[in-house]
Design a protein around this motif. Structure first.
Motif, PDB file in Angstrom:
ATOM      1  N   ASN A 138       0.825  -1.208   0.000  1.00 53.02           N
ATOM      2  CA  ASN A 138       0.000   0.000   0.000  1.00 53.02           C
ATOM      3  C   ASN A 138       0.863   1.262   0.000  1.00 53.02           C
ATOM      4  O   ASN A 138       0.510   2.266  -0.620  1.00 53.02           O
ATOM      5  CB  ASN A 138      -0.939   0.007   1.206  1.00 53.02           C
ATOM      6  N   LEU A 162       2.024   1.735  -3.512  1.00 54.91           N
ATOM      7  CA  LEU A 162       0.938   2.274  -4.334  1.00 54.91           C
ATOM      8  C   LEU A 162       0.770   3.769  -4.086  1.00 54.91           C
ATOM      9  O   LEU A 162       0.496   4.540  -5.019  1.00 54.91           O
ATOM     10  CB  LEU A 162      -0.365   1.532  -4.033  1.00 54.91           C
ATOM     11  N   GLU A 197       1.846  -0.384 -11.253  1.00 49.32           N
ATOM     12  CA  GLU A 197       0.741  -0.449 -10.303  1.00 49.32           C
ATOM     13  C   GLU A 197      -0.042  -1.758 -10.457  1.00 49.32           C
ATOM     14  O   GLU A 197      -0.444  -2.372  -9.468  1.00 49.32           O
ATOM     15  CB  GLU A 197      -0.193   0.740 -10.502  1.00 49.32           C
ATOM     16  N   ASN A 198      -0.259  -2.180 -11.701  1.00 46.88           N
ATOM     17  CA  ASN A 198      -1.005  -3.420 -11.948  1.00 46.88           C
ATOM     18  C   ASN A 198      -0.288  -4.625 -11.338  1.00 46.88           C
ATOM     19  O   ASN A 198      -0.921  -5.503 -10.744  1.00 46.88           O
ATOM     20  CB  ASN A 198      -1.191  -3.630 -13.452  1.00 46.88           C
ATOM     21  N   ARG A 239      -0.602  -4.413  -7.534  1.00 50.08           N
ATOM     22  CA  ARG A 239      -1.949  -4.750  -7.077  1.00 50.08           C
ATOM     23  C   ARG A 239      -2.187  -6.257  -7.128  1.00 50.08           C
ATOM     24  O   ARG A 239      -2.969  -6.797  -6.343  1.00 50.08           O
ATOM     25  CB  ARG A 239      -2.992  -4.014  -7.921  1.00 50.08           C
ATOM     26  N   LEU A 274      -0.844  -7.388  -3.976  1.00 49.30           N
ATOM     27  CA  LEU A 274      -1.752  -7.000  -2.899  1.00 49.30           C
ATOM     28  C   LEU A 274      -2.902  -7.981  -2.771  1.00 49.30           C
ATOM     29  O   LEU A 274      -3.331  -8.320  -1.673  1.00 49.30           O
ATOM     30  CB  LEU A 274      -2.283  -5.588  -3.150  1.00 49.30           C
ATOM     31  N   LYS A 275      -3.400  -8.464  -3.893  1.00 49.49           N
ATOM     32  CA  LYS A 275      -4.499  -9.432  -3.876  1.00 49.49           C
ATOM     33  C   LYS A 275      -4.046 -10.734  -3.211  1.00 49.49           C
ATOM     34  O   LYS A 275      -4.775 -11.329  -2.422  1.00 49.49           O
ATOM     35  CB  LYS A 275      -4.981  -9.723  -5.295  1.00 49.49           C
TER      36      LYS A 275
END
Length: 223
Positions: free
Chosen positions: A31, A34, A66-67, A70, A73-74
Motif C-alpha cells: 500500500n 501504491l 501499479e497493476n 496490485r 496486494l491481492k
C-alpha cells in the motif's frame, strides 16, 4: 540575614518503556508503494489532462507497475491468517515454523562454503546429514520460542544465547543473494521471481486460509 539561594530544580528524565517495533506487513508495504506511485502520477500530470508524449509514456509505465503491485496486494489480502487449535503452532508470515527453519538452514547455512566442502569430500554425506539436523533443530528452537513463546521464555532464550557472543566476528551486512530490496525496487525482477516460485515444487502457494507447502508426494498441475 540573607535569603539562601534556591538550588536549581533538577529535571529527572524517566526512561519510557518502548515496546517492540511492529514490522510492517506485506500488505502495508504494498500500500505504501501504491501511494508512492500515486504521488509520482500527480507530480507528472497534476491536471490529468496532459498530452505530452514523454509524460504519457511515464504514466503508462507507472500504470503497469501499479497493476503488478496490485496483483501482489491481492495475494497478500487472500492469504489471511486463520484460527489455530491450541495444540497447533501458529505460523510466521503464513509459513509453518518448522518449514521456515528448514528454509533458513538451507539458504543461510547449507548454501555457503559448507556446500563447497561437502562437494570436495571434506565433509562426508553422513557428517553433512548430522550437521544439517543440528542446524535445523537449533534454528527451529529459536524461532519457536522467539515468535510463539511466552515473555518469560523469550527472555530466557535471549539470555541463554547471549552467553556465547561472537566478539571476534565481523558485524553482519545484508547478503546480496538474499536482499529482497533488489526485487522490490525492480518490478520486472519481482514478476520473474513470482513466476520462478510458481514453477518451484517447494513454493508456498497462497490460499485463503494460509500458505501450505507442497509435499513431495503432491503432484503439480501444469500452469
Amino acid at each position: 540575614m540573607t535569603e539562601a539561594k534556591r538550588k536549581p530544580l533538577v529535571k529527572i528524565e524517566t526512561k519510557r518503556k518502548v515496546g517492540r517495533p511492529r514490522l510492517p506487513t506485506l500488505e502495508e508495504m504494498i500500500n505504501r508503494k501504491l501511494a508512492d506511485i500515486e504521488k509520482l502520477r500527480t507530480e507528472i500530470d497534476p491536471t490529468g489532462k496532459t498530452k505530452s508524449r514523454a509524460k504519457l509514456t511515464k504514466l503508462v509505465k507507472l500504470q503497469q507497475e501499479e497493476n503488478k503491485i496490485r496483483a501482489l496486494l491481492k495475494i497478500a489480502t487472500d492469504n489471511e491468517a486463520t484460527k489455530f487449535k491450541k495444540d497447533e503452532e501458529p505460523p510466521i508470515m503464513g509459513v509453518p515454523v518448522k518449514e521456515l527453519a528448514l528454509l533458513m538452514a538451507l539458504n543461510c547455512v547449507r548454501n555457503t562454503v559448507i556446500e563447497d566442502y561437502h562437494a570436495r569430500g571434506i565433509i562426508s554425506q553422513e557428517e553433512m546429514k548430522e550437521f544439517n539436523k543440528l542446524v535445523v533443530n537449533k534454528l527451529y528452537t529459536i524461532l519457536h520460542y522467539l515468535f510463539n513463546g511466552t515473555l518469560e521464555e523469550q527472555d530466557c532464550l535471549l539470555r541463554s544465547i547471549s552467553l556465547c557472543y561472537p566478539y571476534n566476528w565481523d558485524q553482519p551486512v545484508i547478503d546480496e543473494g538474499l536482499d529482497v530490496q533488489t526485487f522490490l525496487k525492480n518490478p520486472e525482477l519481482l514478476t520473474g521471481l513470482m513466476i520462478m516460485t510458481e514453477l518451484s515444487p517447494h513454493y508456498y502457494k497462497p490460499t485463503k486460509s494460509r500458505t501450505i507447502p507442497f509435499s513431495q508426494s503432491e503432484k503439480r498441475t501444469s500452469l
